[in-house]
Design a protein around this motif. Sequence first.
Motif, PDB file in Angstrom:
ATOM      1  N   LYS A  58      31.205 -23.037  24.482  1.00  0.00           N
ATOM      2  CA  LYS A  58      31.308 -24.404  24.996  1.00  0.00           C
ATOM      3  C   LYS A  58      32.149 -25.216  24.021  1.00  0.00           C
ATOM      4  O   LYS A  58      32.129 -24.974  22.824  1.00  0.00           O
ATOM      5  N   GLN A  59      32.872 -26.211  24.548  1.00  0.00           N
ATOM      6  CA  GLN A  59      33.778 -27.006  23.723  1.00  0.00           C
ATOM      7  C   GLN A  59      33.043 -27.704  22.579  1.00  0.00           C
ATOM      8  O   GLN A  59      33.524 -27.719  21.445  1.00  0.00           O
ATOM      9  N   THR A  60      31.856 -28.252  22.847  1.00  0.00           N
ATOM     10  CA  THR A  60      31.117 -28.948  21.786  1.00  0.00           C
ATOM     11  C   THR A  60      30.660 -27.975  20.705  1.00  0.00           C
ATOM     12  O   THR A  60      30.728 -28.285  19.515  1.00  0.00           O
ATOM     13  N   ASN A  61      30.219 -26.795  21.120  1.00  0.00           N
ATOM     14  CA  ASN A  61      29.803 -25.773  20.164  1.00  0.00           C
ATOM     15  C   ASN A  61      30.991 -25.332  19.315  1.00  0.00           C
ATOM     16  O   ASN A  61      30.894 -25.206  18.090  1.00  0.00           O
ATOM     17  N   LEU A  62      32.119 -25.121  19.971  1.00  0.00           N
ATOM     18  CA  LEU A  62      33.321 -24.701  19.261  1.00  0.00           C
ATOM     19  C   LEU A  62      33.763 -25.776  18.265  1.00  0.00           C
ATOM     20  O   LEU A  62      34.109 -25.467  17.126  1.00  0.00           O
ATOM     21  N   SER A  63      33.717 -27.030  18.682  1.00  0.00           N
ATOM     22  CA  SER A  63      34.104 -28.124  17.788  1.00  0.00           C
ATOM     23  C   SER A  63      33.224 -28.167  16.549  1.00  0.00           C
ATOM     24  O   SER A  63      33.713 -28.422  15.439  1.00  0.00           O
ATOM     25  N   ASN A  64      31.939 -27.916  16.714  1.00  0.00           N
ATOM     26  CA  ASN A  64      31.036 -27.878  15.557  1.00  0.00           C
ATOM     27  C   ASN A  64      31.411 -26.750  14.603  1.00  0.00           C
ATOM     28  O   ASN A  64      31.412 -26.933  13.379  1.00  0.00           O
ATOM     29  N   HIS A  65      31.730 -25.594  15.142  1.00  0.00           N
ATOM     30  CA  HIS A  65      32.138 -24.469  14.307  1.00  0.00           C
ATOM     31  C   HIS A  65      33.466 -24.751  13.607  1.00  0.00           C
ATOM     32  O   HIS A  65      33.652 -24.392  12.436  1.00  0.00           O
ATOM     33  N   MET A  66      34.377 -25.415  14.299  1.00  0.00           N
ATOM     34  CA  MET A  66      35.663 -25.747  13.686  1.00  0.00           C
ATOM     35  C   MET A  66      35.475 -26.742  12.543  1.00  0.00           C
ATOM     36  O   MET A  66      36.168 -26.653  11.525  1.00  0.00           O
ATOM     37  N   LYS A  67      34.536 -27.640  12.686  1.00  0.00           N
ATOM     38  CA  LYS A  67      34.239 -28.589  11.609  1.00  0.00           C
ATOM     39  C   LYS A  67      33.770 -27.841  10.367  1.00  0.00           C
ATOM     40  O   LYS A  67      34.202 -28.121   9.245  1.00  0.00           O
ATOM     41  N   VAL A  68      32.898 -26.859  10.558  1.00  0.00           N
ATOM     42  CA  VAL A  68      32.400 -26.055   9.440  1.00  0.00           C
ATOM     43  C   VAL A  68      33.553 -25.298   8.777  1.00  0.00           C
ATOM     44  O   VAL A  68      33.659 -25.258   7.545  1.00  0.00           O
ATOM     45  N   LEU A  69      34.427 -24.714   9.578  1.00  0.00           N
ATOM     46  CA  LEU A  69      35.573 -23.973   9.044  1.00  0.00           C
ATOM     47  C   LEU A  69      36.535 -24.891   8.286  1.00  0.00           C
ATOM     48  O   LEU A  69      37.065 -24.517   7.245  1.00  0.00           O
ATOM     49  N   ARG A  70      36.748 -26.097   8.810  1.00  0.00           N
ATOM     50  CA  ARG A  70      37.611 -27.067   8.119  1.00  0.00           C
ATOM     51  C   ARG A  70      36.988 -27.493   6.792  1.00  0.00           C
ATOM     52  O   ARG A  70      37.671 -27.536   5.770  1.00  0.00           O
ATOM     53  N   GLU A  71      35.695 -27.827   6.816  1.00  0.00           N
ATOM     54  CA  GLU A  71      35.023 -28.280   5.600  1.00  0.00           C
ATOM     55  C   GLU A  71      34.983 -27.194   4.528  1.00  0.00           C
ATOM     56  O   GLU A  71      34.987 -27.497   3.338  1.00  0.00           O
ATOM     57  N   ALA A  72      34.958 -25.931   4.941  1.00  0.00           N
ATOM     58  CA  ALA A  72      34.969 -24.815   3.998  1.00  0.00           C
ATOM     59  C   ALA A  72      36.381 -24.539   3.495  1.00  0.00           C
ATOM     60  O   ALA A  72      36.573 -23.714   2.604  1.00  0.00           O
ATOM     61  N   GLY A  73      37.376 -25.210   4.073  1.00  0.00           N
ATOM     62  CA  GLY A  73      38.759 -25.032   3.640  1.00  0.00           C
ATOM     63  C   GLY A  73      39.425 -23.792   4.186  1.00  0.00           C
ATOM     64  O   GLY A  73      40.448 -23.346   3.668  1.00  0.00           O
ATOM     65  N   ILE A  74      38.873 -23.233   5.247  1.00  0.00           N
ATOM     66  CA  ILE A  74      39.398 -21.988   5.806  1.00  0.00           C
ATOM     67  C   ILE A  74      40.508 -22.244   6.814  1.00  0.00           C
ATOM     68  O   ILE A  74      41.427 -21.442   6.953  1.00  0.00           O
ATOM     69  N   VAL A  75      40.425 -23.368   7.529  1.00  0.00           N
ATOM     70  CA  VAL A  75      41.452 -23.701   8.514  1.00  0.00           C
ATOM     71  C   VAL A  75      42.005 -25.099   8.261  1.00  0.00           C
ATOM     72  O   VAL A  75      41.346 -25.949   7.658  1.00  0.00           O
ATOM     73  N   ASP A  76      43.232 -25.304   8.726  1.00  0.00           N
ATOM     74  CA  ASP A  76      43.888 -26.611   8.724  1.00  0.00           C
ATOM     75  C   ASP A  76      44.062 -27.052  10.162  1.00  0.00           C
ATOM     76  O   ASP A  76      44.127 -26.219  11.076  1.00  0.00           O
ATOM     77  N   THR A  77      44.166 -28.358  10.351  1.00  0.00           N
ATOM     78  CA  THR A  77      44.420 -28.892  11.692  1.00  0.00           C
ATOM     79  C   THR A  77      45.837 -29.443  11.763  1.00  0.00           C
ATOM     80  O   THR A  77      46.408 -29.841  10.749  1.00  0.00           O
ATOM     81  N   GLU A  78      46.344 -29.434  12.975  1.00  0.00           N
ATOM     82  CA  GLU A  78      47.676 -29.975  13.230  1.00  0.00           C
ATOM     83  C   GLU A  78      47.620 -30.717  14.561  1.00  0.00           C
ATOM     84  O   GLU A  78      47.547 -30.095  15.626  1.00  0.00           O
ATOM     85  N   PRO A  79      47.613 -32.066  14.517  1.00  0.00           N
ATOM     86  CA  PRO A  79      47.584 -32.801  15.776  1.00  0.00           C
ATOM     87  C   PRO A  79      48.898 -32.633  16.540  1.00  0.00           C
ATOM     88  O   PRO A  79      49.973 -32.571  15.946  1.00  0.00           O
ATOM     89  N   CYS A  80      48.774 -32.515  17.845  1.00  0.00           N
ATOM     90  CA  CYS A  80      49.950 -32.362  18.701  1.00  0.00           C
ATOM     91  C   CYS A  80      49.641 -33.077  20.015  1.00  0.00           C
ATOM     92  O   CYS A  80      49.019 -32.496  20.911  1.00  0.00           O
ATOM     93  N   GLY A  81      50.021 -34.349  20.089  1.00  0.00           N
ATOM     94  CA  GLY A  81      49.682 -35.141  21.265  1.00  0.00           C
ATOM     95  C   GLY A  81      48.182 -35.313  21.357  1.00  0.00           C
ATOM     96  O   GLY A  81      47.537 -35.700  20.394  1.00  0.00           O
ATOM     97  N   ARG A  82      47.624 -34.988  22.516  1.00  0.00           N
ATOM     98  CA  ARG A  82      46.173 -35.119  22.673  1.00  0.00           C
ATOM     99  C   ARG A  82      45.413 -33.848  22.272  1.00  0.00           C
ATOM    100  O   ARG A  82      44.205 -33.771  22.399  1.00  0.00           O
ATOM    101  N   PHE A  83      46.129 -32.861  21.772  1.00  0.00           N
ATOM    102  CA  PHE A  83      45.513 -31.596  21.363  1.00  0.00           C
ATOM    103  C   PHE A  83      45.456 -31.489  19.847  1.00  0.00           C
ATOM    104  O   PHE A  83      46.258 -32.084  19.136  1.00  0.00           O
ATOM    105  N   THR A  84      44.524 -30.700  19.379  1.00  0.00           N
ATOM    106  CA  THR A  84      44.445 -30.365  17.958  1.00  0.00           C
ATOM    107  C   THR A  84      44.630 -28.867  17.832  1.00  0.00           C
ATOM    108  O   THR A  84      43.910 -28.089  18.450  1.00  0.00           O
ATOM    109  N   TYR A  85      45.621 -28.481  17.055  1.00  0.00           N
ATOM    110  CA  TYR A  85      45.864 -27.065  16.793  1.00  0.00           C
ATOM    111  C   TYR A  85      45.221 -26.687  15.467  1.00  0.00           C
ATOM    112  O   TYR A  85      45.147 -27.486  14.541  1.00  0.00           O
ATOM    113  N   TYR A  86      44.757 -25.455  15.391  1.00  0.00           N
ATOM    114  CA  TYR A  86      44.122 -24.939  14.185  1.00  0.00           C
ATOM    115  C   TYR A  86      44.918 -23.755  13.680  1.00  0.00           C
ATOM    116  O   TYR A  86      45.381 -22.922  14.466  1.00  0.00           O
TER     117      TYR A  86
END
Length: 101
Positions: free
Chosen positions: A42-70
């Motif tokens: 689910k999108q909300t579940n995935l977003s929570n996991h992405m937050k954990v990955l970002r906070e751990a420094g494993i992934v970076d984000t790249e905004p692109c219009g209304r989307f966020t790329y990882y």
Amino acid sequence: MLTSVDTDVIRVLGDPLRLKIVTLLARETLCTTHLVEETGAKQTNLSNHMKVLREAGIVDTEPCGRFTYYKLKPEVLDGLSAQFAELAASARGAAQNKRAC
């Protein structure tokens, strides 16, 4: 020796969905929509996991219009890999060491 940062990364990667996300991101940069499609989460579940990955420094984000790329930060995994290689080398060298009881 593994540092607390390394053990945090190991803990974060211990979750099966986060490990699947990292595996997918190792192949290409993906947006949330792609990750939802690929993982079935689910999108909300995935977003929570992405937050954990970002906070751990494993992934970076790249905004692109209304989307966020990882995208994966390979240097984090390189560092972890080096730590495990050191542990393996130490274990090979210590194979004959036995502490007397």
